[in-house]
Design a protein around this motif. Sequence first.
Motif, PDB file in Angstrom:
ATOM      1  N   ILE A 173       3.509   5.965  -3.243  1.00  0.00           N
ATOM      2  CA  ILE A 173       4.433   7.125  -3.255  1.00  0.00           C
ATOM      3  C   ILE A 173       5.177   7.415  -4.566  1.00  0.00           C
ATOM      4  O   ILE A 173       5.741   6.348  -5.159  1.00  0.00           O
ATOM      5  CB  ILE A 173       5.553   6.733  -2.237  1.00  0.00           C
ATOM      6  CG1 ILE A 173       5.110   6.445  -0.838  1.00  0.00           C
ATOM      7  CG2 ILE A 173       6.732   7.928  -2.371  1.00  0.00           C
ATOM      8  CD1 ILE A 173       6.096   6.042   0.116  1.00  0.00           C
ATOM      9  N   ASP A 174       4.977   8.270  -5.271  1.00  0.00           N
ATOM     10  CA  ASP A 174       5.447   8.831  -6.689  1.00  0.00           C
ATOM     11  C   ASP A 174       6.693   9.498  -6.489  1.00  0.00           C
ATOM     12  O   ASP A 174       6.833  10.616  -6.047  1.00  0.00           O
ATOM     13  CB  ASP A 174       4.432   9.606  -7.415  1.00  0.00           C
ATOM     14  CG  ASP A 174       5.036  10.056  -8.952  1.00  0.00           C
ATOM     15  OD1 ASP A 174       6.188   9.912  -9.054  1.00  0.00           O
ATOM     16  OD2 ASP A 174       4.332  10.357  -9.657  1.00  0.00           O
ATOM     17  N   THR A 175       7.773   8.543  -6.567  1.00  0.00           N
ATOM     18  CA  THR A 175       9.084   9.235  -6.149  1.00  0.00           C
ATOM     19  C   THR A 175       9.563  10.253  -7.046  1.00  0.00           C
ATOM     20  O   THR A 175      10.326  11.293  -6.714  1.00  0.00           O
ATOM     21  CB  THR A 175      10.356   8.148  -6.269  1.00  0.00           C
ATOM     22  OG1 THR A 175      10.328   7.413  -7.404  1.00  0.00           O
ATOM     23  CG2 THR A 175      10.054   6.863  -5.103  1.00  0.00           C
ATOM     24  N   ASP A 176       9.178  10.302  -8.497  1.00  0.00           N
ATOM     25  CA  ASP A 176       9.492  11.544  -9.251  1.00  0.00           C
ATOM     26  C   ASP A 176       8.771  12.799  -8.640  1.00  0.00           C
ATOM     27  O   ASP A 176       9.337  13.924  -8.477  1.00  0.00           O
ATOM     28  CB  ASP A 176       9.215  11.185 -10.721  1.00  0.00           C
ATOM     29  CG  ASP A 176       9.851  10.347 -11.398  1.00  0.00           C
ATOM     30  OD1 ASP A 176      11.080  10.047 -10.895  1.00  0.00           O
ATOM     31  OD2 ASP A 176       9.477   9.519 -12.344  1.00  0.00           O
ATOM     32  N   LYS A 177       7.376  12.426  -8.326  1.00  0.00           N
ATOM     33  CA  LYS A 177       6.666  13.814  -7.702  1.00  0.00           C
ATOM     34  C   LYS A 177       7.343  14.118  -6.348  1.00  0.00           C
ATOM     35  O   LYS A 177       7.303  15.255  -6.290  1.00  0.00           O
ATOM     36  CB  LYS A 177       5.260  13.339  -7.772  1.00  0.00           C
ATOM     37  CG  LYS A 177       4.178  14.305  -7.337  1.00  0.00           C
ATOM     38  CD  LYS A 177       4.062  15.423  -8.424  1.00  0.00           C
ATOM     39  CE  LYS A 177       2.992  16.431  -8.158  1.00  0.00           C
ATOM     40  NZ  LYS A 177       2.999  17.394  -9.129  1.00  0.00           N
ATOM     41  N   PHE A 178       7.487  13.246  -5.585  1.00  0.00           N
ATOM     42  CA  PHE A 178       7.978  13.375  -4.249  1.00  0.00           C
ATOM     43  C   PHE A 178       9.573  14.340  -4.362  1.00  0.00           C
ATOM     44  O   PHE A 178       9.672  15.129  -3.448  1.00  0.00           O
ATOM     45  CB  PHE A 178       8.568  12.263  -3.381  1.00  0.00           C
ATOM     46  CG  PHE A 178       8.876  12.148  -2.205  1.00  0.00           C
ATOM     47  CD1 PHE A 178       8.084  12.378  -1.058  1.00  0.00           C
ATOM     48  CD2 PHE A 178      10.277  12.398  -1.926  1.00  0.00           C
ATOM     49  CE1 PHE A 178       8.711  12.652  -0.061  1.00  0.00           C
ATOM     50  CE2 PHE A 178      10.679  12.539  -0.638  1.00  0.00           C
ATOM     51  CZ  PHE A 178       9.775  12.351   0.475  1.00  0.00           C
ATOM     52  N   VAL A 179      10.405  13.902  -5.160  1.00  0.00           N
ATOM     53  CA  VAL A 179      11.696  14.657  -5.517  1.00  0.00           C
ATOM     54  C   VAL A 179      11.302  16.125  -5.999  1.00  0.00           C
ATOM     55  O   VAL A 179      11.851  17.139  -5.582  1.00  0.00           O
ATOM     56  CB  VAL A 179      12.600  13.879  -6.180  1.00  0.00           C
ATOM     57  CG1 VAL A 179      13.806  14.849  -6.688  1.00  0.00           C
ATOM     58  CG2 VAL A 179      13.153  12.913  -5.523  1.00  0.00           C
ATOM     59  N   GLU A 180      10.449  16.271  -6.938  1.00  0.00           N
ATOM     60  CA  GLU A 180       9.948  17.425  -7.564  1.00  0.00           C
ATOM     61  C   GLU A 180       9.371  18.218  -6.509  1.00  0.00           C
ATOM     62  O   GLU A 180       9.756  19.547  -6.455  1.00  0.00           O
ATOM     63  CB  GLU A 180       8.978  17.188  -8.571  1.00  0.00           C
ATOM     64  CG  GLU A 180       8.266  18.459  -9.313  1.00  0.00           C
ATOM     65  CD  GLU A 180       7.436  18.198 -10.227  1.00  0.00           C
ATOM     66  OE1 GLU A 180       6.333  19.222 -10.516  1.00  0.00           O
ATOM     67  OE2 GLU A 180       7.361  17.001 -10.789  1.00  0.00           O
ATOM     68  N   ASN A 181       8.453  17.903  -5.690  1.00  0.00           N
ATOM     69  CA  ASN A 181       7.924  18.775  -4.603  1.00  0.00           C
ATOM     70  C   ASN A 181       8.854  19.184  -3.749  1.00  0.00           C
ATOM     71  O   ASN A 181       8.735  20.183  -3.007  1.00  0.00           O
ATOM     72  CB  ASN A 181       6.593  17.746  -4.030  1.00  0.00           C
ATOM     73  CG  ASN A 181       5.356  17.823  -4.864  1.00  0.00           C
ATOM     74  OD1 ASN A 181       5.435  18.563  -5.774  1.00  0.00           O
ATOM     75  ND2 ASN A 181       4.456  17.023  -4.503  1.00  0.00           N
ATOM     76  N   ALA A 182       9.895  17.920  -3.106  1.00  0.00           N
ATOM     77  CA  ALA A 182      10.766  18.424  -2.254  1.00  0.00           C
ATOM     78  C   ALA A 182      11.491  19.650  -2.662  1.00  0.00           C
ATOM     79  O   ALA A 182      12.026  20.618  -1.960  1.00  0.00           O
ATOM     80  CB  ALA A 182      11.670  17.416  -1.989  1.00  0.00           C
TER      81      ALA A 182
END
Length: 99
Positions: free
Chosen positions: A65-74
């Motif tokens: 889980i790439d948290t940076d990417k997760f937050v960006e996508n959200a």
Amino acid sequence: MRKLALAFALASAAAASLSHTALADKIDLSTTTCAQFLESDKTEIMLTLAWLDAYYKDVDAPPVIDTDKFVENAGKLGEYCAANPTIGLITAADEMFDN
């Protein structure tokens, strides 16, 4: 390491609140509109975002889980849905994340 701790804390909080939050027995993403998604409670939004994150990964992607990417996508999905409230959530996610 701080991001991992943050992700764990968010997951723990979401799991703990499941017993205190009245969630639907099933969340049918195929019929959910962007407006309905944005109006959902925080736990349901987090569950849906986690599901979408996994769904749009490549089949061979490592279990990371790439948290940076997760937050960006959200953020991208939230902005798109706010601008297009009548569009289906899966249609919006396809627009944002389908490669």
